[in-house]
Design a protein around this motif. Sequence first.
Motif, mmCIF file in Angstrom:
data_model
loop_
_atom_site.group_PDB
_atom_site.id
_atom_site.type_symbol
_atom_site.label_atom_id
_atom_site.label_comp_id
_atom_site.label_asym_id
_atom_site.label_seq_id
_atom_site.Cartn_x
_atom_site.Cartn_y
_atom_site.Cartn_z
ATOM 1 N N TYR A 1 6.515 2.055 -8.221
ATOM 2 C CA TYR A 1 6.436 2.357 -9.650
ATOM 3 C C TYR A 1 4.993 2.170 -10.090
ATOM 4 N N THR A 2 4.594 2.879 -11.130
ATOM 5 C CA THR A 2 3.194 2.826 -11.561
ATOM 6 C C THR A 2 3.089 2.530 -13.060
ATOM 7 N N PRO A 3 3.497 1.344 -13.473
ATOM 8 C CA PRO A 3 3.343 0.976 -14.878
ATOM 9 C C PRO A 3 1.893 0.585 -15.171
ATOM 10 N N GLY B 1 -0.583 -12.738 -2.685
ATOM 11 C CA GLY B 1 -0.024 -12.154 -1.475
ATOM 12 C C GLY B 1 -1.157 -11.874 -0.503
ATOM 13 N N GLN B 2 -0.847 -11.194 0.566
ATOM 14 C CA GLN B 2 -1.880 -10.795 1.515
ATOM 15 C C GLN B 2 -2.480 -9.457 1.068
ATOM 16 N N GLU B 3 -3.630 -9.142 1.613
ATOM 17 C CA GLU B 3 -4.357 -7.902 1.297
ATOM 18 C C GLU B 3 -4.661 -7.755 -0.200
ATOM 19 N N ARG B 4 -4.852 -8.870 -0.883
ATOM 20 C CA ARG B 4 -5.243 -8.892 -2.301
ATOM 21 C C ARG B 4 -4.217 -8.257 -3.235
ATOM 22 N N CYS B 5 -2.951 -8.421 -2.905
ATOM 23 C CA CYS B 5 -1.897 -8.036 -3.840
ATOM 24 C C CYS B 5 -1.256 -9.317 -4.354
ATOM 25 N N LEU B 6 -0.340 -9.187 -5.295
ATOM 26 C CA LEU B 6 0.426 -10.325 -5.784
ATOM 27 C C LEU B 6 1.860 -10.200 -5.311
ATOM 28 N N ARG C 1 10.913 -9.124 -1.923
ATOM 29 C CA ARG C 1 9.895 -9.449 -2.914
ATOM 30 C C ARG C 1 9.370 -8.165 -3.540
ATOM 31 N N VAL C 2 8.637 -8.354 -4.632
ATOM 32 C CA VAL C 2 7.917 -7.265 -5.283
ATOM 33 C C VAL C 2 6.441 -7.537 -5.059
ATOM 34 N N GLU C 3 5.674 -6.487 -4.843
ATOM 35 C CA GLU C 3 4.230 -6.634 -4.742
ATOM 36 C C GLU C 3 3.578 -5.858 -5.880
ATOM 37 N N ILE C 4 2.527 -6.449 -6.439
ATOM 38 C CA ILE C 4 1.741 -5.783 -7.484
ATOM 39 C C ILE C 4 0.354 -5.542 -6.915
ATOM 40 N N TRP C 5 -0.052 -4.296 -6.961
ATOM 41 C CA TRP C 5 -1.352 -3.874 -6.432
ATOM 42 C C TRP C 5 -2.149 -3.176 -7.523
ATOM 43 N N VAL D 1 -1.570 -0.183 -12.290
ATOM 44 C CA VAL D 1 -1.065 -0.957 -11.159
ATOM 45 C C VAL D 1 0.014 -0.173 -10.427
ATOM 46 N N ALA D 2 0.235 -0.578 -9.195
ATOM 47 C CA ALA D 2 1.369 -0.079 -8.414
ATOM 48 C C ALA D 2 2.275 -1.275 -8.182
ATOM 49 N N VAL D 3 3.543 -1.114 -8.480
ATOM 50 C CA VAL D 3 4.542 -2.162 -8.284
ATOM 51 C C VAL D 3 5.486 -1.642 -7.220
ATOM 52 N N ILE D 4 5.529 -2.345 -6.086
ATOM 53 C CA ILE D 4 6.352 -1.857 -4.984
ATOM 54 C C ILE D 4 7.419 -2.871 -4.623
#
Length: 157
Positions: free
Chosen positions: A19-21, A48-53, A124-128, A116-119
């Motif tokens: 998702y891209t909110p 998170g890893q790779e600079r995501c949350l 878990r959910v990751e925010i990038w 942001v991208a929310v995957i």
Amino acid sequence: MAGGLGDAFPGSGLLLGTYTPKLDEKGRLILPAKFRARLAPGLVMTRGQERCLFLLPMDEFGRMYEQVRQAPVTSRQARDYLRVFLSGASDEVPDKQGRVVVPPALRAYAGLDRDVAVIGAGTRVEIWDRPTWETYLAEQESAYSETAEQILPDLQF
């Protein structure tokens, strides 16, 4: 969710999709509707890893914490991981509109601006940062088919 993955794995609460909110001016994120029921009771947001949350449902956070806590305190790697994982953690409860505040320190860690991208990543959910996610995904897609054979050698389609 008729005909969805939830039918095959009832009660699994699998978090799936991209998702891209946008973050609002107060640093709030509106959680995708499909994630809200799973995250509504509360979540832990952390590095998170790779600079995501990572956004972890409380039960998943507890499970992960217990696994890390089992590592011997004499293990420097375990101590380092636990410090980084917990020092940036923030427990949150989404508001009635399904919004959570992304703390400034975590926004800075992940380089989050407005887009942001929310995957959904299963448990878990990751925010990038959206451009960072798009670059990461493009880089990983070329290796995706090659790694499937190594990670899941018996998987049949």
